[in-house]
Write an enzyme that holds these catalytic residues in place. Sequence first.
Site, PDB file in Angstrom:
ATOM      1  N   CYS A  30     -59.995 -68.997  57.634  1.00 51.10           N
ATOM      2  CA  CYS A  30     -60.741 -68.609  58.842  1.00 51.10           C
ATOM      3  C   CYS A  30     -61.816 -69.638  59.189  1.00 51.10           C
ATOM      4  O   CYS A  30     -62.755 -69.841  58.416  1.00 51.10           O
ATOM      5  CB  CYS A  30     -61.345 -67.222  58.587  1.00 51.10           C
ATOM      6  N   CYS A  33     -65.360 -68.236  59.564  1.00 58.12           N
ATOM      7  CA  CYS A  33     -65.863 -67.872  58.227  1.00 58.12           C
ATOM      8  C   CYS A  33     -66.472 -69.093  57.545  1.00 58.12           C
ATOM      9  O   CYS A  33     -67.510 -68.997  56.889  1.00 58.12           O
ATOM     10  CB  CYS A  33     -64.741 -67.317  57.353  1.00 58.12           C
TER      11      CYS A  33
END
Length: 105
Positions: A30, A33
């Site tokens: 991600c 993230c």
Amino acid sequence: MAEKFNQDNFQKEVLESSVPVLVDFYAEWCGPCKMLAPVIEELASEYAGKVKVGKVDIDESMDLAVRYQVQAVPTLILFKGGQAVKKVSGAYPKAALVKEFSMAD
């Protein structure tokens, strides 16, 4: 340093914690993230002793992601007294997270 939470230690480290716990549900793949990771580390350092800060890899702990209805990553959930009390999804700037989770209180 942010702690790593998983199915094995979540009960003890998060739900039974005597201090509030901010959990970052993330995934290695991600992008947002990865952008949020340094912010999580800063929060872990700055609030050490007041708020426990940790991360759950949703690919390793899918059952926790399902239990807390994590539908997008990153998702941050604040736990107090074993209960999820606040949840936000997305990569927020540090100041916004501090305000959102009332960490300055």
